[in-house]
Design a protein around this motif. Structure first.
Motif, PDB file in Angstrom:
ATOM      1  N   GLU A 208       0.989  -1.148   0.066  1.00 32.71           N
ATOM      2  CA  GLU A 208      -0.108  -0.004   0.109  1.00 32.71           C
ATOM      3  C   GLU A 208       0.855   0.992   0.106  1.00 32.71           C
ATOM      4  O   GLU A 208       2.017   1.279   0.696  1.00 32.71           O
ATOM      5  CB  GLU A 208      -1.010   0.052   1.178  1.00 32.71           C
ATOM      6  N   ALA A 209       0.458   2.338  -0.674  1.00 33.95           N
ATOM      7  CA  ALA A 209       1.063   3.476  -0.796  1.00 33.95           C
ATOM      8  C   ALA A 209       0.072   4.665  -1.074  1.00 33.95           C
ATOM      9  O   ALA A 209      -0.870   4.505  -1.241  1.00 33.95           O
ATOM     10  CB  ALA A 209       2.193   3.672  -1.991  1.00 33.95           C
ATOM     11  N   THR A 210       0.559   5.793  -0.674  1.00 34.58           N
ATOM     12  CA  THR A 210      -0.357   7.071  -0.739  1.00 34.58           C
ATOM     13  C   THR A 210       0.468   7.861  -1.744  1.00 34.58           C
ATOM     14  O   THR A 210       1.576   8.383  -1.133  1.00 34.58           O
ATOM     15  CB  THR A 210      -0.420   7.720   0.668  1.00 34.58           C
ATOM     16  N   GLY A 211      -0.175   8.113  -2.802  1.00 32.46           N
ATOM     17  CA  GLY A 211       0.398   9.169  -3.682  1.00 32.46           C
ATOM     18  C   GLY A 211      -0.174  10.535  -3.699  1.00 32.46           C
ATOM     19  O   GLY A 211      -1.064  10.699  -2.891  1.00 32.46           O
ATOM     20  N   THR A 212       0.372  11.374  -4.496  1.00 36.01           N
ATOM     21  CA  THR A 212      -0.225  12.753  -4.541  1.00 36.01           C
ATOM     22  C   THR A 212      -0.539  12.904  -6.048  1.00 36.01           C
ATOM     23  O   THR A 212       0.013  12.601  -7.052  1.00 36.01           O
ATOM     24  CB  THR A 212       1.145  13.820  -4.450  1.00 36.01           C
ATOM     25  N   GLY A 213      -1.989  13.128  -5.968  1.00 31.56           N
ATOM     26  CA  GLY A 213      -2.493  13.547  -7.518  1.00 31.56           C
ATOM     27  C   GLY A 213      -2.713  14.944  -7.504  1.00 31.56           C
ATOM     28  O   GLY A 213      -3.313  15.677  -6.820  1.00 31.56           O
ATOM     29  N   HIS A 214      -2.342  15.590  -8.837  1.00 27.95           N
ATOM     30  CA  HIS A 214      -2.737  16.791  -9.161  1.00 27.95           C
ATOM     31  C   HIS A 214      -3.922  16.812  -9.984  1.00 27.95           C
ATOM     32  O   HIS A 214      -3.899  16.444 -11.122  1.00 27.95           O
ATOM     33  CB  HIS A 214      -1.599  17.538 -10.070  1.00 27.95           C
ATOM     34  N   SER A 215      -5.015  16.838  -9.488  1.00 25.62           N
ATOM     35  CA  SER A 215      -6.455  16.760 -10.043  1.00 25.62           C
ATOM     36  C   SER A 215      -6.974  18.096 -10.673  1.00 25.62           C
ATOM     37  O   SER A 215      -6.386  19.200 -10.747  1.00 25.62           O
ATOM     38  CB  SER A 215      -7.440  16.335  -8.960  1.00 25.62           C
ATOM     39  N   GLU A 216      -7.810  17.564 -11.720  1.00 24.58           N
ATOM     40  CA  GLU A 216      -8.423  18.645 -12.411  1.00 24.58           C
ATOM     41  C   GLU A 216      -9.456  19.619 -11.657  1.00 24.58           C
ATOM     42  O   GLU A 216      -9.649  20.722 -12.012  1.00 24.58           O
ATOM     43  CB  GLU A 216      -9.140  18.109 -13.850  1.00 24.58           C
ATOM     44  N   TYR A 217     -10.126  18.907 -10.806  1.00 23.79           N
ATOM     45  CA  TYR A 217     -11.249  19.605 -10.294  1.00 23.79           C
ATOM     46  C   TYR A 217     -11.394  19.765  -8.586  1.00 23.79           C
ATOM     47  O   TYR A 217     -11.868  20.590  -8.336  1.00 23.79           O
ATOM     48  CB  TYR A 217     -12.560  18.679 -10.460  1.00 23.79           C
ATOM     49  N   THR A 218     -10.475  19.102  -8.007  1.00 22.34           N
ATOM     50  CA  THR A 218     -10.293  19.062  -6.389  1.00 22.34           C
ATOM     51  C   THR A 218      -8.869  19.481  -6.031  1.00 22.34           C
ATOM     52  O   THR A 218      -8.568  19.243  -4.754  1.00 22.34           O
ATOM     53  CB  THR A 218     -10.779  17.801  -5.936  1.00 22.34           C
ATOM     54  N   GLY A 219      -8.212  20.094  -6.925  1.00 26.02           N
ATOM     55  CA  GLY A 219      -6.903  20.451  -6.175  1.00 26.02           C
ATOM     56  C   GLY A 219      -5.612  19.465  -6.255  1.00 26.02           C
ATOM     57  O   GLY A 219      -6.027  18.193  -6.752  1.00 26.02           O
ATOM     58  N   ASP A 220      -4.812  19.368  -5.340  1.00 23.20           N
ATOM     59  CA  ASP A 220      -3.880  18.333  -4.826  1.00 23.20           C
ATOM     60  C   ASP A 220      -4.610  17.429  -4.010  1.00 23.20           C
ATOM     61  O   ASP A 220      -4.938  17.916  -2.937  1.00 23.20           O
ATOM     62  CB  ASP A 220      -2.574  19.046  -4.363  1.00 23.20           C
ATOM     63  N   VAL A 221      -4.532  16.176  -4.296  1.00 21.32           N
ATOM     64  CA  VAL A 221      -5.262  15.222  -3.629  1.00 21.32           C
ATOM     65  C   VAL A 221      -4.203  14.033  -3.087  1.00 21.32           C
ATOM     66  O   VAL A 221      -3.495  13.728  -4.030  1.00 21.32           O
ATOM     67  CB  VAL A 221      -6.510  14.614  -4.035  1.00 21.32           C
ATOM     68  N   ALA A 222      -4.462  13.381  -2.006  1.00 19.85           N
ATOM     69  CA  ALA A 222      -3.610  12.341  -1.823  1.00 19.85           C
ATOM     70  C   ALA A 222      -4.726  10.928  -2.342  1.00 19.85           C
ATOM     71  O   ALA A 222      -5.879  11.017  -2.209  1.00 19.85           O
ATOM     72  CB  ALA A 222      -3.768  12.013  -0.155  1.00 19.85           C
TER      73      ALA A 222
END
Length: 539
Positions: A208-222
């Protein structure tokens, strides 16, 4: 998609330089030529450090247990600000990977030997690299051990030198890959002695890991990801079981769960946060994260363990079709499919309420299974609008502020709205005998209007900065009970009282039964549910 990592950058005065991705400060970027020079310098420094480290291993072979039959593979290089170098090696013995034989060479800026750090094993030689236990029987044994943990499994043995406990021996490392308990890709690794067949170790193939997503609609999300055996990360949610794939623009009708390509990445940082992005992982960030939010909404709010209440995760596809301005749920595939929008006004269809809407179709199918035609079809669509919107309220994301405007992010200014559905020019505010003849996306307006009135009440109101003005069809005044209570009534009605042929009159009865169960027949909640139905002409 895999993202290339930069090699060693020039030594940054602020600290350690590694082989990870680095962003140089703006004042250091003086043009493409300097950038290219920096990259070449970094690569040269890395190569020189590795060469010196190999020489140090040869000179100090006793310290490392390095000898005949062994080869070194540089895995990582760290260069401190003062020039001190740390070169990490893995090694092989007669071509076989050595587990537990890795070490780090520490050397001064001039390359002279400073010290070492090593794993358990120093000596890694074994008497023979010919196994007494064959690959076929090893594979079969691993499949037997994995029964109940992995379905539809395939078994792949690899001969290794096992030295993790300090005593080298010939072993089989067998990966059993298939489907886990939540429907997600899953693997187990079994290490067995290649001479005796005895079990040595067993562990999950993924982490299991927790990545960082640069999303289109909700900002930076885990985002929850899985680290695979090769060290890369995949959009496999190990908690909820869903996987996110690139459909490569195949049409929705052509997709099955095995289609497309699983998104993988080297550093667990995904997307670029832009709408109409050329980075194909950006849409995947929103899809992956918002599928998780939908799963969590149902589990946290209603105790529902996934779409079918069996814990199984869905396959989520992005980049479906060509300029497909839509999204849909497929029961047969158990897949969520999202398009790229129209390419001009509407971006990718992966925002919170859209994802919640489509996955709720799966919940409806698994419960009341409302027919997708007539008034039942309108109720089916209204269910997805209502509970999909509640996913947005549950998420409470400050970038995508909760509202009663459905799909306002991916279909601006909105696709449907709840306070007065007819503002889209097609949806029905009030029930009439002709409602059942409308397209289900427009007959859903009656249910959506009921939900708004039951939640917020009639008349003008501003919620989270958005102005609403909801009329009633009978001239009455309705006082709302809040959307949490209204949606709880709807969910219980869906899962306990509605059937495949429920119409709007039946929905009134179902929700009143649900309100009675939850709050009592004499409660304000029961009275509001009834008043809101009367206000949309359903009696």
């Amino acid at each position: 998609m895999p993202r290339p990592l930069l090699a060693l950058s020039a030594m940054v005065a602020a600290g350690v330089v590694t082989t990870g991705a680095l962003v140089m400060p703006a004042h250091a970027q003086t043009g493409a030529a300097q950038h290219a020079t920096t990259a070449r310098d970094a690569a040269t420094a890395r190569a020189k450090a590795i060469s010196r480290a190999k020489a140090n291993v040869t000179r100090h072979a006793g310290a490392f247990g390095f000898g005949a039959g062994q080869a070194l593979k540089a895995k990582d290089v760290v260069i401190d600000a003062d020039g001190t170098q740390h070169v990490r090696f893995e090694r092989t013995y007669r071509g076989l990977p050595v587990v537990g034989g890795d070490f780090v060479v520490h050397q001064k800026a001039d390359g002279s030997f400073k010290g070492s750090t090593r794993a358990q094993a120093r000596e890694v030689a074994v008497g023979s690299v010919t196994p007494a236990v064959g690959a076929r029987s090893t594979a079969a044994g691993a499949l037997k051990r994995a029964h109940g943990l992995v379905r539809d499994a395939r078994s792949t043995p690899e001969l290794i030198v096992w030295a993790a406990d300090g005593t080298p021996r010939l072993a089989w490392r067998t990966t059993v890959q298939g489907v886990g308990d939540k429907g997600q890709p899953h693997g187990e690794v079994y290490v067995t002695d290649a001479t005796t067949g005895a079990a040595i170790e067993n562990y999950d193939a993924e982490r299991e890991a927790t990545g960082t997503g640069h999303s289109e609609y909700t900002g930076d999300v885990a985002i929850d990801t899985t680290q695979q055996a090769d060290g890369t990360f995949a959009l496999i949610d190990p908690v909820r079981g869903h996987t996110t794939k690139d459909a490569h623009n195949l049409s929705a009708s052509s997709l099955k769960s095995s289609s497309g390509t699983l998104f993988t990445d080297a550093d667990d940082v995904w997307g670029d946060g832009r709408k109409f992005s050329t980075d194909r992982a950006t849409a995947a960030v929103d899809a992956h994260a918002n599928t998780a939010k939908t799963f969590d909404y149902y589990r946290t709010t209603f105790g529902r363990n996934g779409i079918k209440n069996d814990g199984r995760g869905a396959t989520v596809f992005v980049h479906v079709g060509t300029q497909w301005d839509n999204a849909q749920w497929s029961d047969s595939c158990f897949c969520m499919m999202t398009g790229d929008g129209d390419g001009t006004t509407d971006p990718e269809q992966v925002d919170l309420d859209t994802m919640g809407h489509e996955m709720t179709h799966g919940v409806t199918s698994a419960t009341a299974n409302l027919r997708y035609s007539g008034e039942s079809g309108g109720l089916n669509e209204a269910t997805s609008d209502i509970l999909g919107t509640m996913v947005e309220w549950y998420a409470a994301n400050p970038v995508d502020t909760p509202d009663y405007l459905f799909s306002d992010q991916s279909t601006p200014p909105w696709l449907r709205r709840f306070d007065k559905p007819s503002l889209d020019g097609r949806s029905a505010d009030c029930w009439s005998k002709s409602v059942g003849r409308l397209d289900v996306h427009y007959s859903s307006g009656v249910g959506n209007h009921w939900f708004y009135l039951a939640s917020e009440g009639s008349g003008a109101k501003t919620v989270n900065g958005v102005s609403y003005n909801s009329p009633t069809c009978n001239g009455s005044t309705v006082t709302g009970i809040g959307n949490r209570k209204a949606s709880a009534v709807w969910y219980r009605a869906l899962t306990v009282y509605m059937t495949s042929t429920t119409d709007y009159k039946g929905a009134r009865t179902a929700t009143l039964n649900a309100a009675k169960d939850l709050y009592g027949a004499g409660s304000p909640e029961y009275a509001t549910v009834a008043a809101a139905w009367s206000a949309v002409n359903v009696s």
